[in-house]
Structures are given as structure tokens and as C-alpha cells.
Write a protein that holds these residues in place. Structure first.
Motif, PDB file in Angstrom:
ATOM      1  N   GLU A   3      -2.081 -16.501 -33.824  1.00 58.41           N
ATOM      2  CA  GLU A   3      -2.519 -15.845 -33.550  1.00 58.41           C
ATOM      3  C   GLU A   3      -1.520 -14.834 -34.963  1.00 58.41           C
ATOM      4  OE1 GLU A   3      -1.440 -11.426 -30.930  1.00 58.41           O
ATOM      5  OE2 GLU A   3      -0.714 -13.526 -30.423  1.00 58.41           O
ATOM      6  N   THR A   4      -2.455 -14.716 -36.088  1.00 54.66           N
ATOM      7  CA  THR A   4      -1.894 -13.470 -37.164  1.00 54.66           C
ATOM      8  C   THR A   4      -1.000 -12.755 -36.604  1.00 54.66           C
ATOM      9  OG1 THR A   4      -3.984 -13.929 -38.496  1.00 54.66           O
ATOM     10  CG2 THR A   4      -2.621 -12.372 -39.592  1.00 54.66           C
ATOM     11  N   ARG A   5       0.327 -12.621 -37.075  1.00 53.98           N
ATOM     12  CA  ARG A   5       1.446 -11.431 -36.674  1.00 53.98           C
ATOM     13  C   ARG A   5       1.121 -10.420 -37.924  1.00 53.98           C
ATOM     14  NH1 ARG A   5       6.274 -15.340 -36.773  1.00 53.98           N
ATOM     15  NH2 ARG A   5       5.408 -16.545 -38.587  1.00 53.98           N
ATOM     16  N   MET A   6       1.661  -8.937 -38.062  1.00 45.60           N
ATOM     17  CA  MET A   6       1.843  -8.014 -38.191  1.00 45.60           C
ATOM     18  C   MET A   6       2.337  -8.098 -39.390  1.00 45.60           C
ATOM     19  SD  MET A   6       1.485  -3.818 -37.362  1.00 45.60           S
ATOM     20  CE  MET A   6       0.413  -4.209 -36.039  1.00 45.60           C
ATOM     21  N   ALA A  31      10.308 -11.008 -36.150  1.00 47.61           N
ATOM     22  CA  ALA A  31       8.933 -11.392 -35.005  1.00 47.61           C
ATOM     23  C   ALA A  31       7.787 -11.431 -35.018  1.00 47.61           C
ATOM     24  CB  ALA A  31       9.414 -11.201 -33.184  1.00 47.61           C
ATOM     25  N   GLN A  32       7.431 -10.317 -35.963  1.00 46.74           N
ATOM     26  CA  GLN A  32       6.311 -10.538 -36.632  1.00 46.74           C
ATOM     27  C   GLN A  32       5.919 -11.163 -37.510  1.00 46.74           C
ATOM     28  OE1 GLN A  32       3.797  -8.394 -35.522  1.00 46.74           O
ATOM     29  NE2 GLN A  32       4.328  -7.664 -33.520  1.00 46.74           N
ATOM     30  N   GLY A  33       6.646 -11.929 -38.279  1.00 46.37           N
ATOM     31  CA  GLY A  33       5.815 -12.262 -39.110  1.00 46.37           C
ATOM     32  C   GLY A  33       7.286 -12.983 -40.138  1.00 46.37           C
ATOM     33  N   ALA A  34       8.064 -11.354 -40.523  1.00 46.72           N
ATOM     34  CA  ALA A  34       8.061 -11.539 -42.209  1.00 46.72           C
ATOM     35  C   ALA A  34       9.992 -11.745 -41.968  1.00 46.72           C
ATOM     36  CB  ALA A  34       8.886  -9.352 -41.994  1.00 46.72           C
ATOM     37  N   LYS A  35       9.825 -12.158 -43.596  1.00 40.93           N
ATOM     38  CA  LYS A  35      11.246 -12.824 -44.225  1.00 40.93           C
ATOM     39  C   LYS A  35      11.532 -11.542 -44.328  1.00 40.93           C
ATOM     40  CE  LYS A  35       8.944 -16.401 -46.490  1.00 40.93           C
ATOM     41  NZ  LYS A  35       7.410 -16.126 -45.870  1.00 40.93           N
ATOM     42  N   VAL A  36      12.962 -11.293 -43.539  1.00 42.32           N
ATOM     43  CA  VAL A  36      14.312 -10.618 -43.495  1.00 42.32           C
ATOM     44  C   VAL A  36      14.994 -10.312 -44.267  1.00 42.32           C
ATOM     45  CG1 VAL A  36      15.185  -8.303 -41.997  1.00 42.32           C
ATOM     46  CG2 VAL A  36      12.792  -9.970 -40.973  1.00 42.32           C
ATOM     47  N   VAL A  37      15.446  -9.297 -45.014  1.00 44.68           N
ATOM     48  CA  VAL A  37      16.953  -9.289 -45.785  1.00 44.68           C
ATOM     49  C   VAL A  37      17.282  -7.852 -44.722  1.00 44.68           C
ATOM     50  CG1 VAL A  37      18.448  -8.465 -47.967  1.00 44.68           C
ATOM     51  CG2 VAL A  37      16.034  -9.785 -47.766  1.00 44.68           C
ATOM     52  N   ILE A 234       7.624  -1.041 -37.864  1.00 47.22           N
ATOM     53  CA  ILE A 234       6.966  -2.104 -37.964  1.00 47.22           C
ATOM     54  C   ILE A 234       5.509  -1.659 -38.536  1.00 47.22           C
ATOM     55  CG2 ILE A 234       5.716  -4.410 -36.954  1.00 47.22           C
ATOM     56  CD1 ILE A 234       8.760  -4.277 -37.271  1.00 47.22           C
ATOM     57  N   TYR A 235       4.408  -0.876 -37.413  1.00 45.60           N
ATOM     58  CA  TYR A 235       4.118  -1.000 -37.403  1.00 45.60           C
ATOM     59  C   TYR A 235       2.834  -0.534 -38.993  1.00 45.60           C
ATOM     60  CZ  TYR A 235      -0.215   2.265 -38.012  1.00 45.60           C
ATOM     61  OH  TYR A 235      -1.538   3.027 -38.581  1.00 45.60           O
ATOM     62  N   LEU A 237       4.930  -0.905 -41.330  1.00 48.75           N
ATOM     63  CA  LEU A 237       5.471  -1.500 -42.925  1.00 48.75           C
ATOM     64  C   LEU A 237       4.172  -2.330 -43.012  1.00 48.75           C
ATOM     65  CD1 LEU A 237       8.795  -2.668 -42.064  1.00 48.75           C
ATOM     66  CD2 LEU A 237       8.200  -1.548 -44.770  1.00 48.75           C
ATOM     67  N   GLY A 238       2.752  -2.413 -42.352  1.00 48.51           N
ATOM     68  CA  GLY A 238       1.834  -3.397 -42.481  1.00 48.51           C
ATOM     69  C   GLY A 238       0.656  -2.204 -43.029  1.00 48.51           C
ATOM     70  N   ASP A 239       0.335  -3.660 -42.952  1.00 47.70           N
ATOM     71  CA  ASP A 239      -1.396  -3.298 -43.825  1.00 47.70           C
ATOM     72  C   ASP A 239      -2.408  -2.630 -42.968  1.00 47.70           C
ATOM     73  OD1 ASP A 239      -0.438  -5.191 -45.624  1.00 47.70           O
ATOM     74  OD2 ASP A 239      -1.613  -6.984 -45.257  1.00 47.70           O
ATOM     75  N   LYS A 240      -2.042  -2.222 -41.597  1.00 49.31           N
ATOM     76  CA  LYS A 240      -3.428  -1.133 -40.923  1.00 49.31           C
ATOM     77  C   LYS A 240      -2.106  -0.256 -41.381  1.00 49.31           C
ATOM     78  CE  LYS A 240      -4.357  -5.108 -37.408  1.00 49.31           C
ATOM     79  NZ  LYS A 240      -4.491  -4.923 -35.439  1.00 49.31           N
ATOM     80  N   ALA A 241      -1.107   0.008 -41.039  1.00 45.71           N
ATOM     81  CA  ALA A 241      -1.086   1.336 -42.005  1.00 45.71           C
ATOM     82  C   ALA A 241      -0.885   1.732 -43.327  1.00 45.71           C
ATOM     83  CB  ALA A 241       0.469   1.530 -41.506  1.00 45.71           C
ATOM     84  N   ALA A 242      -2.659   1.224 -43.869  1.00 47.52           N
ATOM     85  CA  ALA A 242      -3.155   1.576 -45.561  1.00 47.52           C
ATOM     86  C   ALA A 242      -2.714   3.048 -45.447  1.00 47.52           C
ATOM     87  CB  ALA A 242      -4.099   0.231 -45.823  1.00 47.52           C
ATOM     88  N   GLY A 243      -4.121   3.330 -44.957  1.00 51.54           N
ATOM     89  CA  GLY A 243      -3.844   4.646 -44.962  1.00 51.54           C
ATOM     90  C   GLY A 243      -3.044   6.291 -45.252  1.00 51.54           C
TER      91      GLY A 243
END
Length: 306
Positions: A3-6, A31-37, A234-235, A237-243
């Protein structure tokens, strides 16, 4: 097929991530797939006492469930520290896609008793820190034509609270900073938004519990955990919030609010302009019906969270 994570493939910096809201955002980002600093200097809320353990512990939590993360203990309050945090993300993971400006301290005092040091320290971490990290990230975002900034504001700035002039000024300043970034960097695909999180731990601890009804109320208030804030961050930060950019949100347990932004609410006009006497006699009485009260946050959010 997995499954693709956000946040798959993204690199994210979370400041002040050794505990509280920042920790939960960092954990969910991993948990949503990011590499985190995971950035945290290990200072308490009052700015005293440093410990490099909090960031390392959160990194260990992310790695324990298969995520990728590194610890940073640089201070966001200084431009050089912010540059090192951003450079660490780029050097370790090859890019940077998002920043959560969450680092903060408290130095509460009534305004007439507030020292220059109490004023300066809070603005340095909150407002200067948000600028420093965002400014350090801007060239990377511009070059790759994309990026997301999430800034933590507060109802102390948006509405008001007593004994927090430093914190309120910093948090409302962050709103102006975020809007300016959103406007200036829109053409590069960069987004900037604010979240005002609710965390009423001090209020909760002072409530007298002497009935089943009060017990139930305190239980509802205790549900306003830092983890409830993380999904919105998280939302954003993700591409689904492009607008989504230039907005001010708030999270209170299971509620998400969109805040208004200052706009004219009423006007008066007089041919030839105004004298001070005419303002007193006509303009102010006409405008007074639309005056804002001296509210604090609790006067506006009068209902218990759901």
C-alpha cells in the motif's frame, strides 16, 4: 503490492520533536513512509536543562518499526543551527520535502512584569526559529519546485490569553510569516500553512472532580492528546494537500477548524474627512457594535471537545 503511504519517498524535518506534539508528528511521518530528521535540543518548556536523549529516543522509536530517521540537536533559534538542520536532511537523505516548525518554549509572565529576556527567548525560538528553518529550506524547495511548510501557531495569538504577550506575539507573527511564504513561493510549488493545536493539560489538572459529570468531562478533555494533531500535519505535508496553502487550521480532539483571517467588518465614511471630534461623536459609535471583546481562548471555545 504494498500500500502506498502518504509520505512515501519524502524527507521531513520536525523541530521540537523529542516529545509532545512534535514527537507524534515525527512518529506518524515515519509510519507514513517519510525519512525524518528529528530535531530537539532537549530543553524543557522553560528553556532550562538540556538533554540530547529526546531526539535520539524518538529516532529509535521510528527505526524500531522499520522507518528511517536521524537525530538533530541544533537550535532553531540561530540561523547557523537552522542551516545545519536543513543540511543534515539533504546530506543524509538527499533531499527535503517538508518542514514542521514545532519547536517552542514558554516564559509566561504578565506584560507589566515581563523581562526583556523572557520576551526575547520566546520570540527567538518560535518566530525566529520558524523563519530560520523555513529560510534555510527555501532554496532546496525552489530548486526542486515543491515543498510544504507546516507552522504551529496558537489560539493565544489568534484570540488571546493572559500572561503570554511574548508567546502570543510570536504565534500571531508566525501566521503572518506563513501567509507571506505562501504568497512569495507559490510560483515554485511551495505551500505554507498553520495549525493551532489544543493542549489543555494545565487546565485539566485544575478542574475540580467531585461528581460523575465532572469525571466524564475531564475524561473528554484528556482525549485531546498530541496524537490527535499529527494526522492533519501529515496531510498538509503530503501531495494530497497540493491545493492547500496560506490557511490557518486548529485541532481540538476530534474537531478540525478553519480559522478566519482579518478582513474589514464595517466602515464609515465622511466627505472631506474626519476631525477627532467627529470620530468621537459619529465614527466610533457607528463602529462600536462590531468591536471585538477582550476574549481569551476559553471564551470562544466554550463547549467541551467531542
Amino acid at each position: 503490492m504494498a500500500e502506498t503511504r502518504m509520505l512515501d519517498g519524502k524527507v521531513v524535518i520536525v523541530t521540537g520533536a523529542g516529545g509532545g506534539i512534535g514527537r507524534d508528528i515525527a512518529l506518524m511521518a515515519g509510519a507514513q513512509g517519510a525519512k525524518v530528521v528529528v530535531n530537539d535540543i532537549g530543553a524543557s518548556l522553560d528553556g532550562k536543562g538540556h538533554d540530547d536523549g529526546p531526539a535520539a529516543r524518538v529516532v529509535a522509536e521510528i527505526r524500531a518499526v522499520g522507518g528511517e530517521a536521524v537525530a538533530s540537536i541544533d537550535s532553531v533559534a540561530e540561523p547557523d543551527g537552522a542551516q545545519r538542520i536543513v543540511a543534515q536532511a539533504a546530506d543524509t537523505f538527499g533531499r527535503l520535502d517538508g518542514v514542521v516548525n514545532n519547536a517552542g518554549i514558554l516564559r509566561d509572565a504578565f506584560f507589566h512584569k515581563m523581562s526583556e529576556d523572557e520576551w526575547d527567548k520566546v520570540l527567538k525560538v518560535h518566530l525566529y526559529g520558524s523563519f530560520n528553518i523555513s529560510r534555510a529550506a527555501a532554496p532546496l524547495f525552489k530548486e526542486q519546485q515543491g515543498g510544504s511548510l507546516v507552522h504551529m501557531t496558537s489560539t493565544s495569538g489568534l484570540i488571546g490569553n493572559r500572561a503570554q504577550a511574548n508567546y502570543s506575539a510570536a504565534k500571531l507573527g508566525i501566521v503572518g510569516l506563513s501567509k507571506s511564504i505562501a504568497l512569495d513561493m507559490e510560483r515554485f510549488g511551495v505551500r505554507s500553512n498553520c495549525i493551532a493545536p489544543f493542549a489543555w493539560s494545565r487546565m485539566i489538572s485544575s478542574i475540580k472532580v467531585d461528581s460523575p459529570e465532572q469525571e466524564a468531562r475531564v475524561a473528554r478533555l484528556q482525549q485531546m492528546t498530541p496524537a490527535k494533531v499529527a494526522p492533519l500535519a501529515i496531510y498538509l505535508l503530503g501531495d494530497k494537500a497540493a491545493g492547500v496553502s496560506g490557511q490557518i487550521f486548529s485541532v481540538r480532539n476530534n474537531e478540525i477548524f478553519l480559522f478566519s483571517q482579518p478582513r474589514p467588518v464595517r466602515s464609515v465614511q465622511r466627505d472631506g474627512g474626519w476631525t477627532p471630534e467627529e470620530i468621537a461623536d459619529h465614527a466610533m459609535p457607528a463602529l462600536a457594535a462590531s468591536f471585538h471583546r477582550l476574549d481569551v481562548s476559553a471564551d470562544v471555545f466554550t463547549w467541551d471537545p467531542v
